[in-house]
Design a protein around this motif. Structure first.
Motif, PDB file in Angstrom:
ATOM      1  N   SER A  66       0.810  -1.218   0.000  1.00 35.94           N
ATOM      2  CA  SER A  66       0.000   0.000   0.000  1.00 35.94           C
ATOM      3  C   SER A  66       0.843   1.268   0.000  1.00 35.94           C
ATOM      4  O   SER A  66       0.408   2.318  -0.479  1.00 35.94           O
ATOM      5  CB  SER A  66      -0.935   0.016   1.213  1.00 35.94           C
ATOM      6  N   ASN A  67       2.038   1.190   0.550  1.00 39.56           N
ATOM      7  CA  ASN A  67       2.893   2.376   0.658  1.00 39.56           C
ATOM      8  C   ASN A  67       3.839   2.528  -0.531  1.00 39.56           C
ATOM      9  O   ASN A  67       4.816   3.284  -0.471  1.00 39.56           O
ATOM     10  CB  ASN A  67       3.701   2.330   1.954  1.00 39.56           C
ATOM     11  N   ALA A  68       3.563   1.844  -1.639  1.00 38.79           N
ATOM     12  CA  ALA A  68       4.480   1.849  -2.780  1.00 38.79           C
ATOM     13  C   ALA A  68       4.700   3.248  -3.355  1.00 38.79           C
ATOM     14  O   ALA A  68       5.827   3.640  -3.654  1.00 38.79           O
ATOM     15  CB  ALA A  68       3.959   0.909  -3.868  1.00 38.79           C
ATOM     16  N   ALA A  69       3.618   4.026  -3.526  1.00 42.62           N
ATOM     17  CA  ALA A  69       3.748   5.369  -4.106  1.00 42.62           C
ATOM     18  C   ALA A  69       4.571   6.280  -3.203  1.00 42.62           C
ATOM     19  O   ALA A  69       5.406   7.071  -3.677  1.00 42.62           O
ATOM     20  CB  ALA A  69       2.358   5.958  -4.354  1.00 42.62           C
ATOM     21  N   GLU A  70       4.351   6.167  -1.910  1.00 45.54           N
ATOM     22  CA  GLU A  70       5.110   6.966  -0.942  1.00 45.54           C
ATOM     23  C   GLU A  70       6.600   6.626  -1.006  1.00 45.54           C
ATOM     24  O   GLU A  70       7.464   7.510  -0.998  1.00 45.54           O
ATOM     25  CB  GLU A  70       4.570   6.697   0.462  1.00 45.54           C
ATOM     26  N   LEU A  71       6.910   5.323  -1.088  1.00 51.82           N
ATOM     27  CA  LEU A  71       8.297   4.889  -1.182  1.00 51.82           C
ATOM     28  C   LEU A  71       8.937   5.357  -2.482  1.00 51.82           C
ATOM     29  O   LEU A  71      10.113   5.740  -2.509  1.00 51.82           O
ATOM     30  CB  LEU A  71       8.377   3.365  -1.078  1.00 51.82           C
ATOM     31  N   LEU A  72       8.154   5.307  -3.559  1.00 51.63           N
ATOM     32  CA  LEU A  72       8.669   5.724  -4.864  1.00 51.63           C
ATOM     33  C   LEU A  72       9.036   7.211  -4.852  1.00 51.63           C
ATOM     34  O   LEU A  72      10.125   7.592  -5.288  1.00 51.63           O
ATOM     35  CB  LEU A  72       7.624   5.452  -5.944  1.00 51.63           C
ATOM     36  N   GLU A  73       8.131   8.038  -4.343  1.00 54.66           N
ATOM     37  CA  GLU A  73       8.415   9.478  -4.324  1.00 54.66           C
ATOM     38  C   GLU A  73       9.611   9.792  -3.426  1.00 54.66           C
ATOM     39  O   GLU A  73      10.449  10.637  -3.765  1.00 54.66           O
ATOM     40  CB  GLU A  73       7.184  10.252  -3.860  1.00 54.66           C
ATOM     41  N   LYS A  74       9.700   9.123  -2.311  1.00 52.08           N
ATOM     42  CA  LYS A  74      10.832   9.344  -1.402  1.00 52.08           C
ATOM     43  C   LYS A  74      12.150   9.012  -2.088  1.00 52.08           C
ATOM     44  O   LYS A  74      13.141   9.753  -1.962  1.00 52.08           O
ATOM     45  CB  LYS A  74      10.663   8.486  -0.149  1.00 52.08           C
ATOM     46  N   LYS A  75      12.162   7.906  -2.838  1.00 51.76           N
ATOM     47  CA  LYS A  75      13.388   7.499  -3.524  1.00 51.76           C
ATOM     48  C   LYS A  75      13.748   8.473  -4.639  1.00 51.76           C
ATOM     49  O   LYS A  75      14.911   8.880  -4.779  1.00 51.76           O
ATOM     50  CB  LYS A  75      13.207   6.092  -4.109  1.00 51.76           C
ATOM     51  N   LEU A  76      12.766   8.875  -5.438  1.00 54.45           N
ATOM     52  CA  LEU A  76      13.046   9.764  -6.558  1.00 54.45           C
ATOM     53  C   LEU A  76      13.482  11.153  -6.093  1.00 54.45           C
ATOM     54  O   LEU A  76      14.216  11.845  -6.802  1.00 54.45           O
ATOM     55  CB  LEU A  76      11.813   9.886  -7.459  1.00 54.45           C
ATOM     56  N   ARG A  77      13.021  11.558  -4.919  1.00 49.19           N
ATOM     57  CA  ARG A  77      13.401  12.869  -4.385  1.00 49.19           C
ATOM     58  C   ARG A  77      14.708  12.815  -3.579  1.00 49.19           C
ATOM     59  O   ARG A  77      15.217  13.853  -3.151  1.00 49.19           O
ATOM     60  CB  ARG A  77      12.286  13.422  -3.487  1.00 49.19           C
ATOM     61  N   SER A  78      15.239  11.636  -3.380  1.00 45.13           N
ATOM     62  CA  SER A  78      16.459  11.516  -2.574  1.00 45.13           C
ATOM     63  C   SER A  78      17.649  12.168  -3.279  1.00 45.13           C
ATOM     64  O   SER A  78      17.692  12.261  -4.512  1.00 45.13           O
ATOM     65  CB  SER A  78      16.771  10.042  -2.286  1.00 45.13           C
ATOM     66  N   ARG A  79      18.611  12.613  -2.494  1.00 36.31           N
ATOM     67  CA  ARG A  79      19.763  13.342  -3.026  1.00 36.31           C
ATOM     68  C   ARG A  79      20.579  12.483  -3.986  1.00 36.31           C
ATOM     69  O   ARG A  79      21.162  12.991  -4.968  1.00 36.31           O
ATOM     70  CB  ARG A  79      20.632  13.808  -1.859  1.00 36.31           C
ATOM     71  N   SER A  80      20.624  11.182  -3.745  1.00 27.67           N
ATOM     72  CA  SER A  80      21.485  10.300  -4.535  1.00 27.67           C
ATOM     73  C   SER A  80      20.858   9.832  -5.858  1.00 27.67           C
ATOM     74  O   SER A  80      21.553   9.306  -6.718  1.00 27.67           O
ATOM     75  CB  SER A  80      21.847   9.063  -3.708  1.00 27.67           C
ATOM     76  N   TRP A  81      19.555  10.026  -6.022  1.00 25.05           N
ATOM     77  CA  TRP A  81      18.889   9.447  -7.203  1.00 25.05           C
ATOM     78  C   TRP A  81      19.161  10.258  -8.470  1.00 25.05           C
ATOM     79  O   TRP A  81      18.993  11.469  -8.507  1.00 25.05           O
ATOM     80  CB  TRP A  81      17.386   9.354  -6.978  1.00 25.05           C
TER      81      TRP A  81
END
Length: 355
Positions: A107-122
């Motif tokens: 259920s938290n897939a979209a939240e995890l995706l946005e967090k990863k894409l916004r991360s400094r290293s991505w």
């Protein structure tokens, strides 16, 4: 036991990571018959899980470097040949019936995706939906997790590709159309056969062939680049359809067509062999032997460069048919190129203070 209609696998194979094995004994079957009780309800169950990440790095030399994301583990489509069946054992389940009847969702897939894409290293890379299990399997209609993830990608203008067997993808046509105008999306529709009878046997809970062909047409008409995957080719079941299938999907607007040859690694070998002797008893030995002919006498194949395409005379014939089909029907089609330059991890939906 009788043939289980509406399912691909007909058995639950032993999980290689578990010490104990669940076996249905004959005396229990006899008791159930005497008491007029069902041995198995054959119902699908759903379990919410809470992963810490949603993007997985893929480094296979066969397909190049990219990332995949799977909002679901297990797949109710029940495709008998699915290579992802073996991954269900990591969750403590069987690669057989459990794979298509015990579905785990994030259920938290979209939240995890946005967090990863916004991360400094991505940094923007190719990301594929359904690198393992179908992101548009039946439960997606209710949960909408895939749609939420697409909304994140559109908001941040990050490209992605998708592969599915389900016409449910058309529900998200509004998002896909907008992404396509910016070259942010490409879609693959998996069509293994033009025969509905073959489809029901191989892929019991997928969209019908008619629906999938309509999906190719509608996506193409709306400017969304569509590839068709004839995956896998299974000797003596669908290999005779290559030319006709490529011609059909090309006329509907598909820009490209790809294929793989079936390989039956791990528990899938036993699951498929059990199934094929029940579903195609008249030609089961022929099917099994021709698959082995493509993989140096084995059902399984793990060697990079060989596992997707096979080797030997039969594999060469399949390759030649696809080359001919592409030359006849897809020779003037340009490959799809996604645009990574628009991605902005700082993108927001808020209006600028000075606009």
């Amino acid at each position: 036991m009788e043939y289980i209609k509406g399912r691909g696998a007909q058995v639950n194979t032993h999980n290689r990571f578990l010490q104990h094995e669940y076996i249905i004994r004959d005396d229990f079957l006899n008791y159930c018959e005497a008491e007029n009780e069902k041995v198995d309800t054959n119902k699908t169950s759903y379990l919410e899980i809470f992963p810490k990440t949603i993007i997985n790095k893929v480094t296979s030399p066969d397909i190049g470097l990219f990332y995949s994301m799977n909002p679901y583990q297990g797949c109710e489509h029940g495709c008998i040949y699915c290579y992802a069946r073996n991954t269900h054992e990591y969750w403590g389940y069987s690669a057989g019936l459990d794979f298509e009847r015990k579905i785990l969702y994030k259920s938290n897939a979209a939240e995890l995706l946005e967090k990863k894409l916004r991360s400094r290293s991505w940094e923007p890379h190719g990301i594929m939906f359904s690198g393992n299990t179908d992101c548009y399997q039946p439960i997606e209609k209710k949960l909408g997790i895939t749609r939420e993830m697409l909304q994140v990608l559109l908001k941040l203008k990050h490209p992605a590709s998708m592969i599915t067997k389900n016409a449910l993808i058309l529900r998200d046509l509004d998002i896909l159309k907008e992404m396509a105008t910016m070259n942010l999306i490409s879609v693959s529709i998996s069509i293994t056969s033009l025969s509905e009878e073959t489809r029901r046997s191989l892929e019991p809970r997928t969209a019908s062939i008619k629906k999938r062909l309509e999906t190719v047409k509608i996506l193409a008409e709306n400017g969304i680049p569509v590839n068709v995957m004839m995956a896998p080719i299974i000797p003596a079941i669908n290999n005779h359809e290559i030319l006709r299938l490529v011609k059909t999907v090309a006329e509907l607007g598909a820009r490209s067509v790809g294929y793989t040859i079936v390989r039956l690694n791990g528990a899938i070998g036993r699951i498929f062999t059990d199934w094929v002797r029940k579903a195609y008893p008249d030609r089961a030995d022929k099917i099994i032997h021709q698959i082995q002919d493509c993989h140096d006498g084995k059902l399984n194949e793990s060697r990079y460069g060989k596992r997707m395409r096979g080797e030997g005379k039969f594999a060469e014939q399949i390759s030649d048919q696809f080359k001919l089909a592409k030359r006849l029907y897809l020779k003037d089609v340009e490959p799809t190129k996604l645009d990574f330059s628009l991605f902005d991890k700082h993108q927001t939906n808020q209006m600028s203070l000075f606009s």
